[in-house]
Design a protein around this motif. Sequence first.
Motif, short mmCIF file in Angstrom:
data_model
loop_
_atom_site.label_atom_id
_atom_site.label_comp_id
_atom_site.label_asym_id
_atom_site.label_seq_id
_atom_site.Cartn_x
_atom_site.Cartn_y
_atom_site.Cartn_z
N TRP A 186 -13.80 -91.17 25.35
CA TRP A 186 -12.67 -91.12 26.20
C TRP A 186 -12.54 -89.49 26.45
CZ3 TRP A 186 -9.88 -93.94 29.22
CH2 TRP A 186 -9.94 -95.33 28.95
N GLU A 187 -12.30 -88.89 27.49
CA GLU A 187 -12.09 -87.53 27.69
C GLU A 187 -10.67 -87.47 28.28
OE1 GLU A 187 -14.49 -84.17 30.21
OE2 GLU A 187 -13.33 -85.40 31.30
N VAL A 188 -9.59 -87.15 27.52
CA VAL A 188 -8.30 -86.83 27.95
C VAL A 188 -8.04 -85.30 28.46
CG1 VAL A 188 -5.90 -87.21 27.29
CG2 VAL A 188 -7.64 -88.72 26.42
N THR A 189 -7.53 -85.26 29.69
CA THR A 189 -7.41 -83.90 30.35
C THR A 189 -5.83 -83.67 30.15
OG1 THR A 189 -9.11 -84.30 31.63
CG2 THR A 189 -7.79 -82.67 32.35
N TYR A 190 -5.49 -82.71 29.86
CA TYR A 190 -4.11 -82.18 29.67
C TYR A 190 -3.80 -80.71 29.66
CZ TYR A 190 -5.84 -80.06 25.32
OH TYR A 190 -6.22 -79.28 24.33
N LYS A 191 -2.54 -80.31 30.15
CA LYS A 191 -2.01 -79.12 30.17
C LYS A 191 -1.21 -78.71 28.88
CE LYS A 191 -2.51 -77.75 34.51
NZ LYS A 191 -2.74 -76.48 35.21
N GLU A 217 0.91 -75.86 26.52
CA GLU A 217 2.16 -75.08 26.76
C GLU A 217 1.99 -73.99 27.36
OE1 GLU A 217 -0.28 -73.40 23.24
OE2 GLU A 217 0.54 -75.48 23.55
N ASN A 218 0.77 -73.22 27.58
CA ASN A 218 0.66 -72.01 28.53
C ASN A 218 0.25 -72.52 29.84
OD1 ASN A 218 1.13 -70.35 26.43
ND2 ASN A 218 -0.99 -70.52 25.58
N ASP A 219 0.45 -73.74 30.17
CA ASP A 219 -0.26 -74.57 31.48
C ASP A 219 -1.58 -74.25 31.53
OD1 ASP A 219 1.86 -75.92 32.58
OD2 ASP A 219 2.65 -74.26 33.53
N ARG A 220 -2.56 -74.15 30.57
CA ARG A 220 -3.75 -73.89 30.88
C ARG A 220 -4.48 -75.40 30.41
NH1 ARG A 220 -5.59 -68.53 30.09
NH2 ARG A 220 -7.51 -69.46 30.67
N LEU A 221 -5.69 -75.63 31.28
CA LEU A 221 -6.31 -77.04 31.15
C LEU A 221 -6.85 -77.01 29.55
CD1 LEU A 221 -6.72 -79.35 32.82
CD2 LEU A 221 -8.97 -78.30 33.70
N GLY A 222 -6.97 -78.60 29.12
CA GLY A 222 -7.58 -78.67 28.06
C GLY A 222 -8.37 -80.03 28.00
N TYR A 223 -9.20 -80.24 27.41
CA TYR A 223 -10.01 -81.69 27.26
C TYR A 223 -9.96 -81.96 25.74
CZ TYR A 223 -11.47 -80.72 31.84
OH TYR A 223 -11.58 -80.40 33.23
N ARG A 231 -14.62 -83.47 19.91
CA ARG A 231 -14.66 -82.01 20.49
C ARG A 231 -13.27 -82.08 21.47
NH1 ARG A 231 -19.25 -80.52 25.11
NH2 ARG A 231 -18.72 -78.10 25.11
N THR A 232 -12.90 -80.70 21.18
CA THR A 232 -11.59 -80.12 22.13
C THR A 232 -12.16 -78.93 22.96
OG1 THR A 232 -10.28 -80.72 20.38
CG2 THR A 232 -9.44 -79.10 21.86
N ILE A 233 -11.58 -78.99 24.13
CA ILE A 233 -12.14 -77.55 24.95
C ILE A 233 -10.71 -77.13 25.39
CG2 ILE A 233 -13.06 -76.69 26.99
CD1 ILE A 233 -15.24 -79.29 26.78
N ASP A 234 -10.14 -76.07 25.17
CA ASP A 234 -8.94 -75.75 25.30
C ASP A 234 -8.46 -74.38 26.03
OD1 ASP A 234 -6.05 -76.24 25.46
OD2 ASP A 234 -6.07 -75.78 23.21
N ASN A 235 -7.71 -74.07 26.79
CA ASN A 235 -7.40 -72.72 27.25
C ASN A 235 -8.27 -72.52 28.40
OD1 ASN A 235 -4.94 -72.16 26.01
ND2 ASN A 235 -6.12 -71.61 24.37
#
Length: 157
Positions: free
Chosen positions: A127-132, A134-140, A152-156
Amino acid sequence: MKKVIIGLVLTLSVVIVGAIYLYQSAHAPYAQAEDETITFLAERTDLDQVEDFYWYNGEVTTFTVRGFNEAEEEKLYMVQPEGGAIVTFDAAEIVTEQEARRVTREAREPKRILNAKVGLMNDTPIWEVTYKNENDRLGYYIIHLKTGEWLRTIDNI
């Protein structure tokens, strides 16, 4: 005054028609992939009723359909367009989309979750959950499809 109103109505009509055309043009590849995947699966599996469609673009593009078979069992059918390999999971064996979203909320405390997709990463169902954040930056936030274990986490971005 009448000419101004007619001009505004015509201009607004052109803008609305243009916006509809742009939306349909942009959505056409997604709709085509969904239709072709459902047709492909209906011919080769016991898929009877479709509930959701996911398009994942990672290392390998994966199209996934969540639905029910003829015996009314909920299944997840994953297809790789290259080669047409089909992988099927029983819904009882996997983490649900709601659970994937909940795990992401607890782990990352995102400002907003945008979507969740099923895919393959290094031949591992995820499952890849895409989110924004607190800085309105994209994360996975990526978790294992079967166990819900963090991968895995990909952030900012």
